[in-house]
Write a protein that holds these residues in place. Structure first.
Motif: not given
Length: 266
Positions: A152-166
């Motif tokens: 899920s989006l709240t898992d550790d590192g997921v949102l950071t990775a999605l922002a990093g991908n962008a």
């Protein structure tokens, strides 16, 4: 007897400012069909591949050890190529059509044009890339529910990775934009991007030298990969180091045409 003449008022033109140059480049960006085509292609590639990966994934398969964000955003590798094409067309495309001469006649200092193109590109691509990554991850997770890649989006590192991908895709596009401005040729810049940014690190990685392997990890594509991973691989740069690496590559790619604009004729 002489006829009195009416004094004429000298014509005044708006002063060229950074804000006006940026507004002009933003307007030009959205008035060419290639912008819409490349951005729509990017969204379709990232979202389509993400849905395909989610719909065909089975637990315990060959991709079981792949990072969840990387798995759902495999299409971002194709999307990065599409964004690179947009960056190249934004700069080298003007030399191909002759529009560069009119642009630099209107802005004789030249450098504000390059900075405005980079800013307009970033303002258009970064939010779209982030929205596409969030949408693709969310949609892919609908299919990955009840598998070992469920997240899920709240898992550790997921949102950071999605922002990093962008951010990684956007900075790779800025590297391509700089290549286009430096080489002033669409085919030449495309060849340099594919050969120097995409293929060369893969070739160097086959050499049996530890220092080469370490160096390759800091090439643009490899740094972007490390930036878009929720679980960094052993030996890979940290997200902060990967972001710094990409920023330096983008700055170097823009510095070359900046020097060229001061020394070469259009």
């Amino acid at each position: 007897m002489t006829t009195p003449t009416t004094p004429t008022t000298p014509t005044t033109y708006p002063r060229v400012t950074h804000a006006r140059v940026l507004h002009a480049e933003w307007h030009k960006l959205w008035t060419v069909r290639s912008t819409w085509a490349t951005l729509l292609a990017t969204v379709a590639l990232v979202l389509g591949v993400g849905v395909l990966m989610g719909a065909t994934y089975t637990s315990g398969g060959g991709d079981a050890d792949v990072d969840t964000v990387v798995l759902t955003l495999y299409g971002s590798q194709l999307g990065a190529v599409s964004l690179a094409v947009l960056g190249i067309l934004l700069t080298a495309g003007e030399y191909a059509t002759g529009l560069a001469r009119a642009t630099f006649t209107a802005v004789p200092r030249r450098l504000p044009v390059l900075w405005a193109k980079a800013a307009a590109y970033t303002a258009a691509v970064l939010p779209l890339s982030l929205a596409t990554a969030l949408l693709t991850f969310t949609v892919a997770q609908v299919f990955l529910d009840d598998t070992d890649q469920a997240a899920s989006l709240t898992d550790d590192g997921v949102l950071t990775a999605l922002a990093g991908n962008a951010a990684g895709g956007t900075l790779l596009g800025l590297v391509a934009l700089g290549l286009g401005a430096a080489l002033r040729s669409v085919p030449g810049a495309l060849g340099a991007f594919i050969g120097g940014v995409l293929v060369l690190p893969q070739v160097l990685a086959t050499l049996p030298y530890a220092w080469v392997e370490t160096a390759v990890r800091h090439f643009p594509v490899q740094a972007a990969g490390a930036l878009g991973t929720a679980t960094p691989a052993p030996g890979a740069p940290t997200p902060g180091a990967a972001l710094l690496t990409l920023l330096l590559w983008a700055a170097a790619a823009l510095a070359v045409p900046a020097l060229s604009l001061r020394r070469r004729d259009v």
